[in-house]
Scaffold this motif. Structure first.
Motif, short mmCIF file in Angstrom:
data_model
loop_
_atom_site.label_atom_id
_atom_site.label_comp_id
_atom_site.label_asym_id
_atom_site.label_seq_id
_atom_site.Cartn_x
_atom_site.Cartn_y
_atom_site.Cartn_z
N ASN A 286 0.84 -1.20 0.00
CA ASN A 286 0.00 0.00 0.00
C ASN A 286 0.87 1.24 0.00
OD1 ASN A 286 -2.46 -1.49 0.19
ND2 ASN A 286 -2.10 -1.77 2.37
N ILE A 287 0.56 2.16 -0.89
CA ILE A 287 1.38 3.35 -1.09
C ILE A 287 0.48 4.58 -1.14
CG2 ILE A 287 2.99 4.50 -2.66
CD1 ILE A 287 3.80 1.68 -3.61
N GLY A 288 0.85 5.60 -0.40
CA GLY A 288 0.18 6.89 -0.46
C GLY A 288 1.06 7.91 -1.14
N VAL A 289 0.47 8.66 -2.07
CA VAL A 289 1.23 9.56 -2.92
C VAL A 289 0.61 10.95 -2.87
CG1 VAL A 289 2.18 9.91 -5.25
CG2 VAL A 289 1.64 7.59 -4.46
N ALA A 290 1.45 11.98 -2.90
CA ALA A 290 0.97 13.37 -2.87
C ALA A 290 0.56 13.81 -4.28
CB ALA A 290 2.04 14.28 -2.30
N ARG A 291 -0.27 12.97 -4.91
CA ARG A 291 -0.77 13.26 -6.26
C ARG A 291 -1.97 12.36 -6.51
NH1 ARG A 291 0.62 11.02 -11.42
NH2 ARG A 291 2.35 9.84 -10.50
N GLU A 292 -3.01 12.89 -7.17
CA GLU A 292 -4.22 12.12 -7.42
C GLU A 292 -4.25 11.45 -8.78
OE1 GLU A 292 -8.03 13.98 -5.48
OE2 GLU A 292 -6.78 15.64 -6.23
N ASP A 293 -3.61 12.05 -9.78
CA ASP A 293 -3.76 11.58 -11.16
C ASP A 293 -2.80 10.43 -11.46
OD1 ASP A 293 -1.60 13.31 -10.87
OD2 ASP A 293 -1.66 13.96 -12.95
N LEU A 294 -3.03 9.32 -10.77
CA LEU A 294 -2.16 8.16 -10.89
C LEU A 294 -2.58 7.22 -12.02
CD1 LEU A 294 -1.85 7.39 -7.08
CD2 LEU A 294 -0.10 8.41 -8.52
N SER A 295 -3.86 7.16 -12.30
CA SER A 295 -4.36 6.19 -13.28
C SER A 295 -5.69 6.67 -13.86
CB SER A 295 -4.55 4.82 -12.62
OG SER A 295 -5.16 3.89 -13.49
N SER A 296 -5.93 6.31 -15.10
CA SER A 296 -7.23 6.59 -15.72
C SER A 296 -8.23 5.49 -15.41
CB SER A 296 -7.07 6.72 -17.24
OG SER A 296 -6.57 5.51 -17.79
N CYS A 297 -7.74 4.36 -14.89
CA CYS A 297 -8.59 3.21 -14.58
C CYS A 297 -8.48 2.85 -13.11
CB CYS A 297 -8.20 2.00 -15.44
SG CYS A 297 -8.53 2.22 -17.20
N HIS A 298 -9.52 2.21 -12.61
CA HIS A 298 -9.53 1.80 -11.21
C HIS A 298 -8.63 0.60 -10.95
CE1 HIS A 298 -13.32 3.98 -11.88
NE2 HIS A 298 -13.34 4.24 -10.60
N VAL A 299 -8.46 -0.26 -11.96
CA VAL A 299 -7.71 -1.51 -11.80
C VAL A 299 -6.83 -1.72 -13.02
CG1 VAL A 299 -7.84 -4.00 -11.45
CG2 VAL A 299 -9.58 -2.52 -10.43
N ASN A 300 -5.57 -2.09 -12.79
CA ASN A 300 -4.65 -2.47 -13.87
C ASN A 300 -4.22 -3.92 -13.67
OD1 ASN A 300 -2.86 0.48 -12.94
ND2 ASN A 300 -4.58 0.46 -14.33
N TYR A 301 -4.15 -4.67 -14.78
CA TYR A 301 -3.57 -6.02 -14.76
C TYR A 301 -2.20 -5.97 -15.43
CZ TYR A 301 -8.44 -7.39 -13.89
OH TYR A 301 -9.70 -7.51 -13.37
N PHE A 302 -1.22 -6.65 -14.85
CA PHE A 302 0.15 -6.61 -15.36
C PHE A 302 0.59 -8.02 -15.76
CE2 PHE A 302 -0.40 -2.83 -12.92
CZ PHE A 302 0.35 -1.86 -13.57
N TYR A 303 0.89 -8.18 -17.05
CA TYR A 303 1.19 -9.50 -17.60
C TYR A 303 2.67 -9.87 -17.52
CZ TYR A 303 -3.54 -9.77 -19.45
OH TYR A 303 -4.90 -9.84 -19.56
N ASP A 304 3.55 -8.91 -17.58
CA ASP A 304 4.97 -9.21 -17.70
C ASP A 304 5.48 -9.97 -16.48
OD1 ASP A 304 4.22 -7.29 -19.52
OD2 ASP A 304 6.14 -6.25 -19.49
N PRO A 305 6.14 -11.12 -16.67
CA PRO A 305 6.65 -11.89 -15.53
C PRO A 305 7.70 -11.16 -14.71
CG PRO A 305 6.53 -13.26 -17.50
CD PRO A 305 6.29 -11.84 -17.94
N ASP A 306 8.41 -10.21 -15.32
CA ASP A 306 9.46 -9.51 -14.59
C ASP A 306 8.95 -8.31 -13.82
OD1 ASP A 306 8.93 -8.01 -16.86
OD2 ASP A 306 11.02 -7.38 -17.12
#
Length: 445
Positions: A286-306
């Protein structure tokens, strides 16, 4: 003197059981190991003012009664959301699901996907007819797409190869497009939204756990009571704090591998079956950031194994009260399992790696002010539907039926069920417990 019904575990399934019993005029005792109720639907607020759930939670139930009950629990103070999803693959952001949004992929890969898809396509791919999850994926999407996308992501999320998994968990979780949808998604960027999760609700205040705030009204709730032994013949339950209680009927939402060894007289073959049940461990960073515009979507899926995490969500997009004003929040999920991919480090050790990977993907900037970062290892996360599960679950459930211990919820049924289904599971088990009071024989699961 014994209680009529005792509930073990104060998560969503225990909530449903307590709700049903209270509606029938019985105030049950509920015993919870932790010092808070909610199970995996617990939420907490950090000293820096960020509210996080114990893993990502939203309510997308179509069950009208459950939907209304949850709304009443928060006095209808909830956010109405249209949740958006996307995918990260080799430096590209692709709309979800990938199978209907191939336009952003390299041309040669797209051609190979289309050739394989149309060679494999037929109207109805029955999961029950497939020996493994890998077989189903290849029959549904063709070999190229299956091996480049869902089989890679599935290994990150489930920690096990698709060849070792069954298909009895699928339901609507993986979208099966028709040929027109696949072709459209290769030609245009704007495609219909087809994810099974779309219209959702989330409490405005207090995180997802706010939905359970009526728990103390429904039952005699006792936290910090970890069960260590159960004698089914007498109904005697012993706790680590030295206390004991008796019950005519026991309802358990405890994980089956935890529950079985503590029952007196359990046969060795049942203990062995419970030990074969596999479940993932999720480290949420869990990370809190001093910025709101982190993502255009609520959920991201990440495929890359690395990339360390399989999925990332943004709690501040669910409710503005989950963060201080002007701040955003990130919850990344990194998966392990005792059986297939053991967690061999402290959860906190993953925080720098996750931050580094978030920067690689462009979610975080090098100059972002990170005002909160911590990790939590969730021992029981998702059920792993490997080839050993069906027989092992059947053996364990048969034993519990015979000794009259009711089981409910994700970890009692040992099934991939959602919040509303867990609540209903508790209700059903409580109904059977009431029907069995004062009669011979045990509950059915």
């Amino acid at each position: 003197m014994s209680d009529a019904v005792v509930i073990l575990g104060a998560g969503m399934a225990g909530y449903g059981a307590a709700y049903h019993l209270q509606a029938e005029g019985l105030r049950a005792k509920v015993y919870e190991k932790r010092n808070v109720y909610g199970g995996h639907t617990a939420s907490y607020t950090t000293p820096t003012g960020f509210t996080f759930d114990e893993g990502p939670h939203i309510s997308f139930t179509k069950d009208g009664e459950v939907r209304e009950f949850l709304a009443e629990c928060v006095d209808h103070e909830h956010e109405e959301l249209e949740v958006e999803f996307n995918n990260y693959w080799k430096g590209r952001w692709i709309k979800h699901p990938v199978q209907t949004n191939l336009n952003g992929l390299p041309r040669d890969l797209t051609i190979d996907i289309l050739k394989d898809y149309f060679a494999a396509y037929h109207d109805d791919v029955d999961p029950a007819a497939m020996a493994t999850f890998a077989d189903w994926l290849k029959a549904s999407y063709g070999k190229t797409f299956a091996e480049n996308f869902p089989m890679v992501y599935g290994k990150k999320y489930h920690t096990v190869d698709a060849e070792k998994m069954t298909t009895d968990w699928l339901g609507p979780r993986l979208y099966q497009p028709d040929p027109d949808e696949v072709l459209l998604g290769t030609l245009v960027e704007e495609t219909p939204d087809v994810h099974y999760v779309r219209d959702c609700r989330y409490p405005s205040h207090g995180g997802f756990a706010a939905y359970l705030k009526r728990f103390p009204e429904l039952a005699d709730l006792r936290t910090e009571h970890e069960v260590t032994a159960i004698a089914p013949d007498s109904g005697l339950i012993t706790f680590r704090n030295g206390k004991q209680t008796r019950a005519e009927k026991i309802i358990s939402s405890l994980p089956l591998p935890v529950l079985i060894p503590m029952i007196d007289g359990v046969p060795a073959e049942v203990v062995e079956a419970a030990s074969r049940l596999a479940c993932s461990t999720c480290v949420v960073v869990n990370i809190g950031v001093a910025r709101e515009d982190l993502s255009s979507c609520h959920v991201n899926y990440f495929y890359d194994p690395d990339i360390s995490f399989a999925r990332v969500s943004y709690p501040h997009m669910l409710s503005p009260h989950n963060t201080p004003p002007g701040h955003g929040s990130i919850q990344a999920e990194v998966y392990f399992s005792e059986k297939y991919k053991p967690l061999e480090q402290e959860a906190s050790d993953l925080v720098p790696l996750v931050i580094q990977d978030l920067q690689r993907c462009g979610v975080l900037r090098e100059d972002d002010a990170i005002v909160e970062s911590h990790a939590l290892a969730i021992r029981y996360a998702n059920i792993i539907f490997d080839q050993e599960r069906p027989d092992a679950v059947a053996t364990v459930h048969q034993f519990l039926d015979e000794v009259g211990i009711g089981y409910c919820g994700r970890y009692g049924e040992w099934d991939h069920i959602w919040t509303d289904q867990a609540f209903r599971s508790g209700q059903r088990t409580a109904e059977r417990a009431l029907a069995g009071l004062g009669s011979a024989g045990g509950l059915t699961g």
